[in-house]
Design an enzyme around this catalytic site. Structure first.
Site, mmCIF file in Angstrom:
data_model
loop_
_atom_site.group_PDB
_atom_site.id
_atom_site.type_symbol
_atom_site.label_atom_id
_atom_site.label_comp_id
_atom_site.label_asym_id
_atom_site.label_seq_id
_atom_site.Cartn_x
_atom_site.Cartn_y
_atom_site.Cartn_z
ATOM 1 C CG HIS A 29 42.924 -0.324 -57.660
ATOM 2 N ND1 HIS A 29 42.503 0.636 -56.763
ATOM 3 C CD2 HIS A 29 43.745 -1.153 -56.968
ATOM 4 C CE1 HIS A 29 43.058 0.411 -55.591
ATOM 5 N NE2 HIS A 29 43.809 -0.667 -55.678
ATOM 6 C CG HIS A 71 41.417 -2.860 -49.741
ATOM 7 N ND1 HIS A 71 41.848 -2.299 -48.555
ATOM 8 C CD2 HIS A 71 42.487 -2.835 -50.578
ATOM 9 C CE1 HIS A 71 43.110 -1.925 -48.683
ATOM 10 N NE2 HIS A 71 43.528 -2.238 -49.891
ATOM 11 C CD GLU A 161 46.280 -7.464 -52.780
ATOM 12 O OE1 GLU A 161 45.803 -6.514 -53.434
ATOM 13 O OE2 GLU A 161 46.935 -7.329 -51.734
HETATM 14 O O1 G3P Z 1 46.974 -4.985 -55.657
HETATM 15 C C1 G3P Z 1 47.562 -3.839 -56.161
HETATM 16 C C2 G3P Z 1 47.067 -2.727 -55.327
HETATM 17 O O2 G3P Z 1 45.679 -2.853 -55.326
HETATM 18 C C3 G3P Z 1 47.614 -2.836 -53.948
HETATM 19 O O3 G3P Z 1 46.996 -1.949 -53.126
HETATM 20 O O4 G3P Z 1 45.806 -1.738 -51.040
HETATM 21 O O5 G3P Z 1 44.648 -1.254 -53.180
HETATM 22 O O6 G3P Z 1 45.170 -3.588 -52.538
HETATM 23 P P1 G3P Z 1 45.589 -2.158 -52.453
HETATM 24 CA CA CA Z 2 44.762 -4.922 -54.462
#
Ligand code: G3P
Ligand code: CA
Length: 317
Positions: A29, A71, A161
């Site tokens: 992540h 992000h 993403e």
């Molecule tokens: O993409 C999965 C997770 O990362 C979603 O939360 O806010 O960390 O992008 P975020």
């Molecule tokens: Ca994410």
């Protein structure tokens, strides 16, 4: 407690049979962001070295149409933009990445994430300003991963993403075609490509399918409204998997079965050794429960090494 673990063991055996036929994945992540500032090439390289199966970049666009790993749509919380370009904030006081060219963005220094109060969001993580890092492009991440795949013989994937795709479209910069073109240029095409494309916006996933992609797609979900049979019927029209907020799985473990019944994988987020839910004393116990009781197919984690170690302990590495 003893009954809980007896049930866990029984479910674990069922899961072993399932898992032996499918890969249970560890998704880095924002890279190995438990150890290095998020979305930097250094954090991605460490995640690779720690044994990640997939590396996650969140993506936004620059003013000149380049996908960068970030992000937030703004640069405020993770860079020194306010010092380098003090006159470039919008009326709301925020510095939007889409207002800067890549050349300008490359002048910024990335720091560990700060909260709204300006203090480190994760106090035990990398010290603020202790080393120099820069914002990475999506292409740089891909080249890093593909280069390390060449040297290691592994086949680590990417898990991009699209962040705020409808907002980007309103700004005159739709993201979907740009992403597909870039992925295609690096050889990511078809349903078996080592990639998952994820979004919180179902319409963006629909747009990706309209553009003809057969790449694996993942719908990110978080609300109880997303945990109904009707909602899963909708996700399944375009998505190959769901990425639920882990609290949704905790509250409604049946979402895993609802996904599996429709042939979709389940990759919850986000597992953090330094931010644990009250019911789990350690990240190991938390991960064991998600792998062995809730039967998820992978996890997003800031601590790749912990997830790899747990899977090894379960005989799956
Ligand atoms: O993409 C999965 C997770 O990362 C979603 O939360 O806010 O960390 O992008 P975020
Ligand atoms: Ca994410």
């Amino acid at each position: 407690m003893r009954r809980f673990w007896a049930l866990s063991f029984s479910l674990l055996m069922t899961w072993f049979a399932f898992a032996s036929a499918s890969e249970v994945i560890v998704i880095a992540h924002r890279g190995a962001c438990g150890y290095l500032p998020e979305h930097t090439l250094e954090a991605y390289a460490l995640a690779y070295g720690l044994g990640a199966d997939f590396i996650e970049p969140d993506l936004v666009l620059t003013n000149d149409g380049v996908l960068i790993a970030l992000h937030d749509t703004t640069l405020d919380s993770t860079t020194d933009v306010a010092e380098v370009f003090p006159d470039r904030a919008r009326e709301d006081g925020r510095f939007y990445a889409i207002d800067f060219t890549l050349a300008e963005i490359k002048q910024l220094s990335v720091q560990e994430r700060r909260g709204a109060d300006g203090e480190p969001a994760f106090p035990s993580r990398f010290p603020q300003g202790a080393a120099a890092f820069e914002i990475a492009t999506h292409a740089e991440l891909i080249e890093l991963v593909q280069g390390m795949n060449h040297t290691s013989g592994r086949n680590v994937g990417i898990y991009p993403e699209l962040k705020a795709p409808s907002w980007h479209a309103e700004e005159g910069m739709p993201m979907e075609e740009i992403l597909l073109a870039e992925l295609s240029a690096y050889g990511y095409e078809g349903p078996d490509a080592r990639v998952f494309v994820q979004s919180f916006e179902f319409e963006s996933l629909e747009r990706l399918r309209e553009l003809g992609t057969e790449l694996p797609l993942v719908m990110l979900i978080w609300s109880p409204d997303h945990a109904t049979e009707e909602a899963f019927d909708r996700w399944a029209t375009v998505a190959n998997g769901v990425g639920p907020w882990k609290g949704l799985v905790e509250a409604s473990p049946e979402v895993v079965g609802m996904a599996h019944e429709r042939g979709m994988q389940v990759h919850p987020w986000t597992f953090r050794a330094d931010v644990l839910p009250a019911k789990y004393p350690t990240i190991e116990q938390e991960l064991m429960t998600y792998f062995g009781v809730y039967l998820v197919d992978g996890v997003f984690t800031d601590f790749v090494d912990d997830a790899v170690r747990v899977l090894r302990g379960m005989g799956l590495r």
